[in-house]
Design a protein around this motif. Structure first.
Motif, PDB file in Angstrom:
ATOM      1  N   ILE A 113       0.647  -1.439  -0.135  1.00  0.00           N
ATOM      2  CA  ILE A 113       0.244  -0.145  -0.046  1.00  0.00           C
ATOM      3  C   ILE A 113       0.766   1.279   0.229  1.00  0.00           C
ATOM      4  O   ILE A 113       0.675   2.805  -0.448  1.00  0.00           O
ATOM      5  N   SER A 114       2.051   1.277   0.717  1.00  0.00           N
ATOM      6  CA  SER A 114       3.053   2.417   0.330  1.00  0.00           C
ATOM      7  C   SER A 114       3.856   2.888  -0.857  1.00  0.00           C
ATOM      8  O   SER A 114       4.663   3.422  -1.190  1.00  0.00           O
ATOM      9  N   PHE A 115       3.614   1.493  -1.259  1.00  0.00           N
ATOM     10  CA  PHE A 115       4.702   1.499  -2.557  1.00  0.00           C
ATOM     11  C   PHE A 115       3.594   0.790  -4.667  1.00  0.00           C
ATOM     12  O   PHE A 115       3.804   0.016  -4.236  1.00  0.00           O
ATOM     13  N   PRO A 116       3.277   2.249  -4.741  1.00  0.00           N
ATOM     14  CA  PRO A 116       2.065   2.152  -5.365  1.00  0.00           C
ATOM     15  C   PRO A 116       2.639   1.412  -7.102  1.00  0.00           C
ATOM     16  O   PRO A 116       1.403   0.733  -7.460  1.00  0.00           O
ATOM     17  N   GLU A 117       3.547   1.272  -6.856  1.00  0.00           N
ATOM     18  CA  GLU A 117       4.229   0.828  -8.369  1.00  0.00           C
ATOM     19  C   GLU A 117       4.563  -0.751  -8.455  1.00  0.00           C
ATOM     20  O   GLU A 117       4.754  -1.533  -9.276  1.00  0.00           O
ATOM     21  N   SER A 118       4.246  -1.261  -7.806  1.00  0.00           N
ATOM     22  CA  SER A 118       4.110  -2.517  -7.370  1.00  0.00           C
ATOM     23  C   SER A 118       2.966  -3.329  -7.849  1.00  0.00           C
ATOM     24  O   SER A 118       2.940  -4.240  -7.971  1.00  0.00           O
ATOM     25  N   LEU A 119       1.775  -1.909  -8.012  1.00  0.00           N
ATOM     26  CA  LEU A 119       0.885  -2.888  -8.750  1.00  0.00           C
ATOM     27  C   LEU A 119       1.501  -2.357 -10.513  1.00  0.00           C
ATOM     28  O   LEU A 119       1.020  -1.226 -10.574  1.00  0.00           O
ATOM     29  N   TYR A 120       1.680  -3.504 -11.274  1.00  0.00           N
ATOM     30  CA  TYR A 120       1.961  -2.892 -12.709  1.00  0.00           C
ATOM     31  C   TYR A 120       1.231  -3.746 -13.704  1.00  0.00           C
ATOM     32  O   TYR A 120       1.395  -3.197 -14.246  1.00  0.00           O
ATOM     33  N   LEU A 121       0.394  -4.704 -13.176  1.00  0.00           N
ATOM     34  CA  LEU A 121      -0.265  -5.833 -14.020  1.00  0.00           C
ATOM     35  C   LEU A 121      -1.708  -5.247 -13.552  1.00  0.00           C
ATOM     36  O   LEU A 121      -2.299  -4.836 -12.786  1.00  0.00           O
ATOM     37  N   LYS A 122      -2.507  -4.161 -15.246  1.00  0.00           N
ATOM     38  CA  LYS A 122      -3.786  -4.446 -14.841  1.00  0.00           C
ATOM     39  C   LYS A 122      -4.437  -4.525 -16.499  1.00  0.00           C
ATOM     40  O   LYS A 122      -4.110  -4.633 -17.379  1.00  0.00           O
ATOM     41  N   GLY A 123      -6.168  -4.906 -16.398  1.00  0.00           N
ATOM     42  CA  GLY A 123      -6.361  -5.525 -17.056  1.00  0.00           C
ATOM     43  C   GLY A 123      -7.994  -5.328 -17.508  1.00  0.00           C
ATOM     44  O   GLY A 123      -8.822  -4.681 -16.236  1.00  0.00           O
ATOM     45  N   PHE A 124      -8.450  -4.911 -18.185  1.00  0.00           N
ATOM     46  CA  PHE A 124      -9.861  -5.488 -18.094  1.00  0.00           C
ATOM     47  C   PHE A 124     -10.134  -6.310 -19.238  1.00  0.00           C
ATOM     48  O   PHE A 124     -10.064  -6.664 -20.185  1.00  0.00           O
TER      49      PHE A 124
END
Length: 395
Positions: A377-388
């Protein structure tokens, strides 16, 4: 440990527990520091902020591994942190899924270290100079905590060059099974090539998305782009797809994809096409072919901030032609693994492609990396994969 002092006003990110210190934030650092040296970081008013390791050759000058002054990165610390990371994944049912990310670098508070388990084998990566210093301890800890049949190092990512390190690829011990390591993902059978495969061998992070593709594939004509070794292809087959076409540039990946498909004893004769995906999609458009379900899982398009605009154009072109090939009411599963492109930006790009294709769409599901690739939560860069997952509505 040597002491690094930040400029006034540059302390906030560390106070908020973001683990990176960029070179421009540093007011004072000893001149004799070598890559990988342990340092303590202090604010401009002398307050302790965190312990990390230093590398002047990287844009990220310090990577924080602890917020506690007395904690030193050594064999005991590594063993403790790796053990904790493994324990956080204990609830995953190993009887149905035995390919799991055990350590996800900064997201698991071990910057620059990745450890993946593939059945009886482990594949790991060291991606920072700080972790490079502790390679022997990392190998010993993996032996002690996991006791794998074999261990492979895949420290051959381009990011090592940015850290001033040469790539390295090595079988530490064990005899690699010919044809790949057999694993299970939600009872789906796969062979993983940990020696020549991408990353550490397989894209474990798409486990949840593959379950979604399986859920929506029944009776569909499926086109899987950038199919790699066939994870989405097999998921669609298990889900009951009526036809499947899979495309990738690399022949070895396609050969393994076909082998993986038949390993699951699935009916039908799916089509495996070697070629440039963009060119192939255009040829399909010229032929007038359509599909009920298209999957777009391309490689990273943006490796630095200067590439973001070009990456967005690439994503838009790719999704535009997918909309044009998709039958009304059909599904599009589209992904970006470029960490520099946010979910909001990616959604805007996909929206723009739908407008250019003169159609509308509904977002059925938002997709992301599986839980063994956590987002800190303190490191938004760790959310790298996104999709729809989207449904095409012809307008």
């Amino acid at each position: 440990m040597e002491r690094i002092t930040l400029k006034s006003g540059k302390e906030r990110s560390l106070i908020n527990r973001h683990p990176w210190v960029f070179s421009g934030a540093i007011q004072d650092a000893p001149k004799n520091l070598a890559a990988g040296d342990l340092v303590s970081v202090y604010g401009s008013k002398g307050q302790f902020l965190g312990n990390g390791y230093y590398n002047s050759e990287s844009q990220i000058s310090v990577r924080i591994y602890s917020w506690h002054k007395k904690e030193v990165l050594n064999k005991d610390f590594l063993s403790w942190k790796i053990r904790e990371s493994i324990q956080r994944r204990e609830h995953i049912d190993r009887s149905s899924t035995n390919c799991i990310r055990l350590v996800a670098h900064d997201a698991d508070f071990l910057p620059g270290l990745v450890i993946d388990q593939y059945g009886d084998w482990v594949s790991f990566q060291i991606l920072s100079a700080g972790m490079e210093r502790h390679r022997k301890d990392i190998i010993q800890t993996i032996k002690e905590l996991i006791d794998p049949a074999g261990l492979v190092e895949r420290s051959d990512e381009a990011i090592r060059k940015k850290e001033g390190m040469e790539p390295r690829k090595e079988v530490i011990f064990g005899d690699l099974p010919k044809g790949g390591i057999p694993v299970l993902e939600n009872n789906m059978k796969l062979l993983v090539d940990v020696w020549e495969g991408h990353k550490t061998g397989f894209y474990i992070d798409q486990r949840d998305a593959r379950a979604t593709i399986k859920e929506y594939s029944k009776g569909k004509r499926v086109l899987n782009c950038f199919c790699y070794t066939g994870g989405f292809t097999i998921a669609a087959g298990i889900g009951g797809a009526s036809e499947i076409t899979s495309v990738d540039e690399r022949l070895p990946a396609l050969e393994l994809a076909e082998k993986n498909y038949h390993l699951n004893e699935l009916p039908g004769d799916p089509e495996f096409i070697q070629g440039d995906v963009f060119k192939y999609l255009r040829s399909l458009k010229d032929e007038g072919r359509t599909f009920d379900f298209i999957i777009l899982d391309p490689p990273k398009f943006a490796s630095s901030k200067k590439n973001v605009n070009g990456a967005c154009r690439g994503y838009k072109d790719l999704n535009l032609i997918a909309w044009q090939l998709l039958a009304p009411g059909g599904y599009l599963a589209t992904f970006s693994c470029s960490g520099l492109i946010s979910r909001d930006l990616f959604q805007k790009v996909v929206f723009g492609s739908a407008i250019d294709a003169k159609c509308d769409a509904q977002i059925i599901k938002t997709l992301s990396q599986s839980e063994d690739h956590p987002t800190r939560i303190s490191f938004p860069e760790s959310l790298y994969l996104k999709g729809f997952l989207l449904r095409k509505i012809q307008g």
